[in-house]
Design an enzyme around this catalytic site. Structure first.
Site, PDB file in Angstrom:
ATOM      1  N   GLU A 169       0.807  -1.228   0.000  1.00 26.47           N
ATOM      2  CA  GLU A 169       0.000   0.000   0.000  1.00 26.47           C
ATOM      3  C   GLU A 169       0.838   1.276   0.000  1.00 26.47           C
ATOM      4  O   GLU A 169       0.721   2.140   0.878  1.00 26.47           O
ATOM      5  CB  GLU A 169      -0.999  -0.021   1.160  1.00 26.47           C
ATOM      6  CG  GLU A 169      -1.973  -1.162   1.012  1.00 26.47           C
ATOM      7  CD  GLU A 169      -3.202  -1.079   1.886  1.00 26.47           C
ATOM      8  OE1 GLU A 169      -3.237  -0.226   2.783  1.00 26.47           O
ATOM      9  OE2 GLU A 169      -4.132  -1.867   1.654  1.00 26.47           O
ATOM     10  N   GLU A 366      -5.202  -9.029  -0.075  1.00 31.76           N
ATOM     11  CA  GLU A 366      -5.987  -8.805   1.145  1.00 31.76           C
ATOM     12  C   GLU A 366      -7.443  -8.626   0.759  1.00 31.76           C
ATOM     13  O   GLU A 366      -7.748  -8.074  -0.305  1.00 31.76           O
ATOM     14  CB  GLU A 366      -5.538  -7.535   1.898  1.00 31.76           C
ATOM     15  CG  GLU A 366      -4.190  -7.651   2.566  1.00 31.76           C
ATOM     16  CD  GLU A 366      -3.784  -6.396   3.340  1.00 31.76           C
ATOM     17  OE1 GLU A 366      -4.665  -5.669   3.854  1.00 31.76           O
ATOM     18  OE2 GLU A 366      -2.574  -6.150   3.421  1.00 31.76           O
TER      19      GLU A 366
HETATM   20  C1  BG6 Z   1      -4.543  -2.773   4.877  1.00 29.73           C
HETATM   21  C2  BG6 Z   1      -3.217  -3.135   5.465  1.00 29.73           C
HETATM   22  O1  BG6 Z   1      -4.479  -1.448   4.592  1.00 29.73           O
HETATM   23  O2  BG6 Z   1      -5.658  -2.829   5.694  1.00 29.73           O
HETATM   24  C3  BG6 Z   1      -3.272  -4.041   6.682  1.00 29.73           C
HETATM   25  O3  BG6 Z   1      -2.356  -3.651   4.490  1.00 29.73           O
HETATM   26  C4  BG6 Z   1      -4.398  -3.585   7.585  1.00 29.73           C
HETATM   27  O4  BG6 Z   1      -2.023  -4.016   7.306  1.00 29.73           O
HETATM   28  C5  BG6 Z   1      -5.700  -3.711   6.811  1.00 29.73           C
HETATM   29  O5  BG6 Z   1      -4.486  -4.295   8.788  1.00 29.73           O
HETATM   30  C6  BG6 Z   1      -6.940  -3.375   7.616  1.00 29.73           C
HETATM   31  O6  BG6 Z   1      -6.845  -2.096   8.199  1.00 29.73           O
HETATM   32  P1  BG6 Z   1      -7.070  -1.914   9.745  1.00 29.73           P
HETATM   33  O7  BG6 Z   1      -6.866  -0.468  10.009  1.00 29.73           O
HETATM   34  O8  BG6 Z   1      -8.452  -2.344  10.004  1.00 29.73           O
HETATM   35  O9  BG6 Z   1      -6.069  -2.761  10.420  1.00 29.73           O
END
Ligand code: BG6
Length: 472
Positions: A169, A366
């Site tokens: 990201e 993800e």
């Molecule tokens: C993504 C990241 O942006 O979102 C992760 O790569 C992150 O590291 C995930 O955990 C979810 O975001 P958050 O703020 O809910 O942890």
């Protein structure tokens, strides 16, 4: 007729059913065995509850966690390597042998269990020492330090790791510069530092693409890019155009540089208008010319609907975006933290990226649903996450049928972990970890209902996915 015969019907047999995590969010042991502190560790100390010193203690539960991955049936596991475990200060003369050994153990265990490692080189955890030494990514020296660190990873693990992710990201790091340790009260100065960091990360990435192609000709390498489906609330062209700017800023600038080796002209124009010069050097050109991604990793969570609002304060530092306001569509379900449940939004995202880069394979790095969760008699009945997985996997298969080349799905997250902003309150895992923000408890692992559901999906290579699970 032959064209019709080549249409894809299902998930290919070699589809990588995976799951995802990142080092500081799971490992803990943030100062053990010679590890240095990262920017993420410093944020954690400042926040009082984002406890990276323990996280979910994956560092000390490695065998147990990989046994759970095996039981789940994972074909791939996307994790990140902690730069400060390898080089505690980011650029030490010698690597830390304990850190190097830890990832040898992790990767070997994965391979022994038939799980394909997908290694992220840098996921939000820049060595704090590099910020202290020269302001981290804002300085060109960081390019060399990142390349040197990556070269060591290729030399140590290159014979076992076939998939590499360069930077997680990238666009978020530019728009939220304190994630890479950049701070200034002067917003113009901060913006300039962030844009310099942006350029240096692109350059480092291009160099590492080239290095990977030289040293590991059979491996594939790409970035993990955030792609949120952003839709305009209004049908007015001005809002639709704003949506395009948002898509460009969050995703397409990063993808274009990684895939085409070119900075989009609308981006250069904006920098020019804002009086920012990129720190280009003549020798950089050849790196961008040849250093290209082999695939794109996509981090996708939800669809956001937005509208223009002159008085809303934009959170985007890069200034490409005018004032925007997010609107929650009452017809969509949302997490407590405002992320929508919109599987068709994922299908749309996959189509958009495929349309722009039709020759490139896509890997979903993800995708996940967050909840506040508590054990009920040793169980977690996470019905919404089960539905989320079913409905999103269904749309992935639809996208494959449309012709999008998707090679892997790695939901966030394999195990409960520290959310970047909400610690253990916000859980994404298929495996529950018994700890909360203020107490480590016993850190015992419990398989959630979603674990068993996904296990079944993997076993049947997705053939049991239904078009929609409606009931909760
Ligand atoms: C993504 C990241 O942006 O979102 C992760 O790569 C992150 O590291 C995930 O955990 C979810 O975001 P958050 O703020 O809910 O942890």
């Amino acid at each position: 007729m032959s064209v019709l015969n080549s249409l894809k019907e299902d998930f290919p047999n070699n589809f990588l059913w995976g799951a995802s995590t990142s080092a500081f969010q799971v490992e803990g042991a943030s100062t053990e065995d010679g590890k240095g502190l990262s920017v993420a560790d410093i944020r954690s100390i400042d926040s009082k509850f984002l406890d990276t010193s323990v996280s979910v203690d994956h560092y000390h539960h490695l065998e147990e966690d990989i046994a759970l991955m095996k039981e789940l049936g994972l074909k791939s596991y996307r994790f990140s390597i902690s730069w400060t475990r390898i080089f505690p200060n980011g650029n030490d003369q010698y690597p830390n042998p304990h850190g190097v050994a830890f990832y040898h153990r992790l990767i070997t265990l994965l391979k022994d269990n038939g799980i394909e490692p997908i290694a992220t080189i840098f996921h939000f955890d820049l060595p704090q020492s590099l910020v202290d030494q020269y302001n981290g990514w804002a300085d060109r020296r960081c390019v060399d330090d990142y390349v040197r660190y990556t070269k060591l990873l290729f030399e140590e693990y290159g014979d076992m790791v076939n998939y590499w992710l360069t930077i997680n990201e990238h666009s978020l790091l530019v728009n939220v510069p304190n994630m890479i340790g950049l701070k200034s009260d002067d917003s113009k100065k901060l913006r300039e530092m962030a844009e310099h960091a942006n350029y240096h990360m692109f350059l480092a990435q291009a160099k590492v693409f080239n290095l990977c192609h030289d040293l590991l000709p059979n491996a594939m390498i790409g970035p993990a890019v955030s792609y949120m489906t952003n839709l305009a609330y209004n049908h007015k062209s001005s809002d639709v155009l704003l949506g395009k700017s948002l898509e460009d800023t969050v995703s397409f600038i990063t993808m274009d540089v990684a895939v085409r080796g070119e900075f989009p002209t609308y981006y250069l124009r904006k920098l020019n208008e804002d009086g920012i010069n990129l720190p280009l050097q003549p020798e950089d050109e050849k790196e961008f010319k040849t250093g290209r991604a082999d695939f794109l990793g996509l981090n996708w969570y939800c669809t956001s609907i937005f509208r223009h609002n002159e008085i809303a304060t934009s959170k985007m530092l890069s200034g490409v975006i005018a004032q925007i306001e997010r609107y929650e569509d009452p017809e969509l379900q949302h997490t407590e933290w405002g992320f929508s449940f919109d599987p068709l939004g994922l299908r749309y995202a996959l189509q958009r990226v495929h349309d722009r880069f039709p020759h490139l394979p896509l890997m979903i790095t993800e995708c996940g649903w967050s909840e506040r969760e508590h054990l009920e008699n040793g169980k977690i009945h996470d019905h919404t996450r089960v539905r989320f997985l079913n409905d999103h996997i269904y749309q992935i298969r639809e996208a494959i049928r449309d012709g999008v080349n998707i090679i892997s799905f790695n939901p966030w997250s394999f195990i409960d972990l520290l959310s970047v902003n909400d610690g253990m309150d916000k859980r994404y895992g298929l495996v529950y970890v018994d700890r909360d923000n203020f107490s480590e408890k016993r850190l015992k692992r419990y398989k959630k209902d979603s674990f068993y559901f996904y296990q079944n999906v993997i076993e049947q290579n997705g053939s049991n996915i239904q078009s929609e699970i409606t009931s909760n």
